[in-house]
Each structure stands twice: as C-alpha cells, then as structure tokens.
Design a protein around this motif. Structure first.
Motif, short mmCIF file in Angstrom:
data_model
loop_
_atom_site.label_atom_id
_atom_site.label_comp_id
_atom_site.label_asym_id
_atom_site.label_seq_id
_atom_site.Cartn_x
_atom_site.Cartn_y
_atom_site.Cartn_z
N THR A 1 0.83 -1.20 0.00
CA THR A 1 0.00 0.00 0.00
C THR A 1 0.86 1.26 0.00
O THR A 1 1.82 1.36 0.78
CB THR A 1 -0.94 0.02 1.22
N PRO A 2 0.55 2.23 -0.85
CA PRO A 2 1.31 3.48 -0.90
C PRO A 2 1.24 4.24 0.42
O PRO A 2 0.28 4.09 1.18
CB PRO A 2 0.63 4.26 -2.04
N LYS A 3 2.23 5.07 0.67
CA LYS A 3 2.30 5.79 1.93
C LYS A 3 1.15 6.79 2.09
O LYS A 3 0.76 7.11 3.20
CB LYS A 3 3.64 6.52 2.05
N ASP A 4 0.60 7.27 0.97
CA ASP A 4 -0.46 8.27 1.05
C ASP A 4 -1.84 7.68 0.78
O ASP A 4 -2.78 8.41 0.48
CB ASP A 4 -0.19 9.42 0.09
N GLN A 5 -1.97 6.35 0.88
CA GLN A 5 -3.27 5.70 0.72
C GLN A 5 -3.50 4.75 1.89
O GLN A 5 -2.60 4.00 2.27
CB GLN A 5 -3.35 4.93 -0.60
#
Length: 531
Positions: free
Chosen positions: A28-32
């Motif tokens: 998972t991306p850091k901003d999601q």
C-alpha cells in the motif's frame, strides 16, 4: 461448542483470492489507507438515511456535523462546523466556522436547517433518534432557524435535556449536506435521496469517488476541506467478508487495517511483531430480537425461557472474544446508573419448565435470521444448538444486509440478530434502542425503533423513558434510569441484549493516529503512515 474448521477447498479458494490481488495493492502506498472490511450492510450513503456501522464510517469522513463526541476525552462534545455555541433555557445557538463544501459552495446556517428538516421529512429510520427527543416532520421547521448566514438555532423540546440534544447533533444522522447541490438532484419530492444514496455532498476531509456495492468504496481528499489537509490522499475500503482472507491480506501487506475478522483471527495477531490491535467501546449490544406480534413469542414466559436457553459465557469465550462480553441489561455495566445483571445464565432445565408453564412442553420450531458476516453467523449457530437442548428447533436464514434489514423493519421474522447502538454515551442513550416504542400499531410504521420492529408494546416503559429524557435533576434522572432497567427485565424483553459490543481492529505497525469512535464515526484525517 465445536468450531467448524476450514475445508481444503475453502482454503485453496482463500489462497487463490489473495494471490490474485491486483499488483496495485501488493504494497500500500504511503499516502493511501486500505481497509479490509465488510460492506454488506452499506445500502445507502445518504446521511439522513444510512445508519449501518460501515456507512457511518464513510459518512464521518465525507461530512461534518455541528459538533462531535470525543470518546477519547471522556465523551466530551467538541466543535466541528460550529466553532462555539451557547445553551439557553429554550434553545441552543451555534456559530459556524468559515467552511466550504466539496462543491466549493459555502457552508451556511441555511444548510444546517435544510439538513435537519430533510432528516425529519424523509422520515427514515435515521430520524428516530430525533423523534424520541420530540422533533417531528410536522414541527421541525418551527424548531430550527438560520439567524444569519453563520448563526444557527435549534429550540429545545420538553422531551430532551441540552446535553442529550448535543449528543444527537454529534451523530452521523446529523451530517450537514450541501443544500444547493442536493436541490439540483431532487426527483419527485424525494429530497435528493435517489442521488445521495450513491453520492456525497459534504464538507468533510474526503469525498466519495466511487462505490461498488459489496465491492469497494474509494474516498479522495477534499481539496476544499476547511481543516488541516489529511496525510492520506485516498481511502480505499475493500469488501473482505471472509475473515481468513482478510487476515492473509493483512499479513501480506495488501491492506493496512482489517475490521471485520472473526475473534480467532484477531487473536492470532496478539503479540505478533508489526501489528497492533485496537478495541473501541461501542456502548451498544448484540441483541436477540423476538417477534412478539406472533405466537409463541408473544408469550412473556416463552421469551424468558429463551433468555435461559442461551449459553452467554460459552458464546463469549468461543466466538466473540474481543467483540463482546455477556450483558443482559441494556446499559454497560461500568456506566453510571447501571443495575446488576439478572440471572439469565444458561439453565436448560429452568427454560424447559417455563416452556411447559407457557403451554409448550414439547417445544416448537422457529427461524433465526442474520446478516451473513462474523460474528453473527457463528452466534446464530450457537443459539441454534443451545435452544435445541430446551426443545426449540431453530433453522438459520442467512442473508445480505439489504435482505435482513428489510425483513427486520417489516416485522417479517421469528428471531433475528441485530446490533444496537448507544444514541448517547450515557445510560439513557444505551437503552434507547431497547425502550423506545411510542406507538406499536402497524400503521405507525416506526421502523426506526427496534422495539417496534419486534412488535413489543411497552407503553409504561416508553413513558418512563420520556420522563427520564425530560428530567434535568441528576439524582432523579439516575433513579429513573434504574427503574427503567428493572421494569425492562421484569417484562421479559422481546429485544434481548446478550452481549455488550466492542469494535476490534487489527492494523499494521505502519499506521499511526487511528482513533476508534463509539458510533463508528472514525475520522481518517489524522492518520499517518510510516515507511
């Protein structure tokens, strides 16, 4: 009680489901923020209609209310769209902050008026919380007003004290909608309901990008949000109804949070490096609804026999775990005014005696309906097994949220497993779903009342509830709260509290700032993610 082990075919299906997760979810991306959950009960995202738990989580992030309840700080009411307010003898006056909706339209006192009028005029189950406080579709327009663009006022009724009205205004049903945007989508005097069922028109930190029933919900950061910009630019809620699937997804890093797993899967993360478990006190209950409008459940002795025919301790230990603890009084045992629990432990011989006394020595057959998600399916199976020991043959009917909720509201059931929530974080708020039924007639169609859904006529208890809601003297109020609980037990309730509810979630160690909420109104704007 025996647990059913996953078969080989199911295990292979789970492994296949996890291995086939799209590459975009592999890390998972850091901003999601990616959440594995059950979306089975999300039927509408109209804030004046949808009351189910996961719906509330969506609404909490897409909308603001005037105020919110900070259950992390002793259930203190704090500002949200209202920067300040004054409580008078006859009304509460709110002063709004400078804020915009996601559309870019300014938030005004007129929007607040529109939202509360809309809530009562739609007259969905969501309006029940305000109906019990003396507000109706007929009187709401005379009770609320925009003093000016940034000043809103609501009159107190004789049925509610100011503190309890503030708690109601902090609930998800009190979300403030963009009246200008909603009015564009009104269809045949539906107050924009058809459109708002699948769209959002709020001022919260996020806005709804897409929603696939029983699939996925995607929320994106609202560029017009008045508060601090959230670190997560996107929230993804993935439908993961199979607990072991969610567990594997969490272990593999495909999701950040899992909030619909079985107790054993949750407990498998205890002490595991890289994961944390949070358990939020809900103030509500897992209940057994009995249709008192039909024989044999219309007989109080039968309902009492059923109360003695359930192994509460066994279910708590083997099924619920972090989800709940036994409690047959509709007030959490550690809340002010709570009385001691009755002796409704599993006593099959006593239950049989009560059935014989009621005229059913040979028992009878019933059907129990439940939404097909944990832990309620396992609870239904356990109740089936123990009631069988007292001569009641129970068949289980599982269904989707839409099916079961519709049958509950239409009184089309024998037994059913609903969840009750605390209207307010106090004893009267916890009892509300169990003691409110001002008119038991079918014509009243008060589907917002769990008691009405069970066709349980309780005029004396309801009158006491009304009296308690009006009482401003704290000592007298506590005495009335205790009297209600005692009468509730004496009447062999048709809406039987079985377990006080908690809301456990498991998350990866990357997540920081998660704060659960008593009403499932968990905001994600404060969440950050470590590398």
């Amino acid at each position: 009680m025996k647990r059913i082990c996953m078969g080989l075919a199911t295990a292979i299906a789970v492994a296949t489901a996890v291995s086939s997760v799209p590459a975009a979810f592999a890390a998972t991306p850091k901003d999601q923020l990616v959440i594995g959950t059950s979306l089975a009960q999300v039927l509408s995202v109209d804030p004046q209609q949808g009351t189910e738990e996961k719906t509330q989580q969506i609404l909490a992030n897409a909308y603001d209310r005037l105020v919110y309840n900070d259950d992390q700080d002793q259930n203190t009411i704090k500002p949200q769209l209202a920067e300040s307010w004054e409580v008078g003898d006859k009304a509460i006056t709110f002063h709004l902050r400078d804020a915009k909706f996601a559309s870019g339209n300014p938030v005004t006192a007129g929007d607040v008026v529109f939202s509360l009028v809309r809530l009562m005029k739609l007259s969905q189950a969501a309006s029940g919380y305000f109906k019990s406080a003396g507000y109706t579709a007929d009187n709401i327009e005379s009770k609320v007003r925009a003093v000016d663009e940034r000043t809103f006022q609501i009159d107190l009724t004789d049925d509610v004290v100011p503190e309890d009205l503030l708690y109601r205004l902090a609930m998800g049903v009190s979300c403030i909608v963009d009246s200008a945007e909603v009015k564009k989508h009104v269809n045949a005097d539906d107050y924009g309901n058809e459109w708002l069922r699948t769209h959002t028109a709020g001022s919260g930190p996020y806005k709804l990008r897409s929603w696939t029933p029983n699939g996925m919900v995607i929320l994106e950061a609202n560029e017009e949000y008045w508060g601090e910009k959230p670190a997560m630019r996107r929230i993804i809620m993935r439908h993961a109804p199979e607990s072991q699937t969610a567990r594997l997804m969490l272990e593999h890093g495909d999701i950040d949070i899992a909030d619909a797993m079985t107790a054993p899967d949750i407990m498998s993360f205890v002490g595991k490096d890289g994961f944390t478990i949070e358990k939020t006190k809900i103030g509500g209950f897992y209940a057994l609804a009995m249709n008192a409008g039909e024989e044999p459940l219309s007989n109080p002795l039968v309902r009492q026999a059923i109360a003695y025919g359930i192994d509460y301790d066994g279910i708590a230990k083997t099924i619920l775990g972090p989800y709940g603890r036994p409690r047959n009084v509709p007030v959490p045992e550690d809340w002010k005014g709570a009385i001691a629990n009755p002796d409704w432990s599993f006593q099959p011989e006593k239950a049989k005696e009560l059935l014989a006394k009621a005229g059913y020595p040979d028992g009878f057959s019933l059907t129990i309906k439940t939404i097909a998600q944990p832990p309620r399916v396992d609870m239904a199976t356990a109740i089936q097994a123990t009631l069988d020991q007292i001569g009641i043959k129970v068949s289980i009917n599982q269904g989707s949220g839409a099916e079961i909720v519709a049958d509950h509201r239409a009184r089309k059931f024998d037994l059913l497993l609903p969840q009750a929530s605390a209207v307010m974080p106090n004893a009267l708020g916890a009892m509300n779903d169990f003691v409110t039924n001002p008119d038991n007639s079918k014509e009243a169609n008060n589907a917002g009342s769990m008691v009405w859904r069970s066709a349980w006529d309780i005029p004396e208890i309801n009158a006491l509830r009304d009296e308690t809601s009006r009482e401003r003297d704290d000592g007298k109020r506590v005495a009335l709260i205790k009297e209600i609980q005692e009468k509730f037990i004496a009447e062999s309730p048709a809406v039987l509290p079985m377990f006080e509810r908690f809301s456990p979630v498991v998350m990866t160690g990357r997540i920081d700032g998660y704060k659960g909420n008593i009403w499932s109104l968990t905001r994600f704007e404060q969440i950050t993610k470590k590398d």
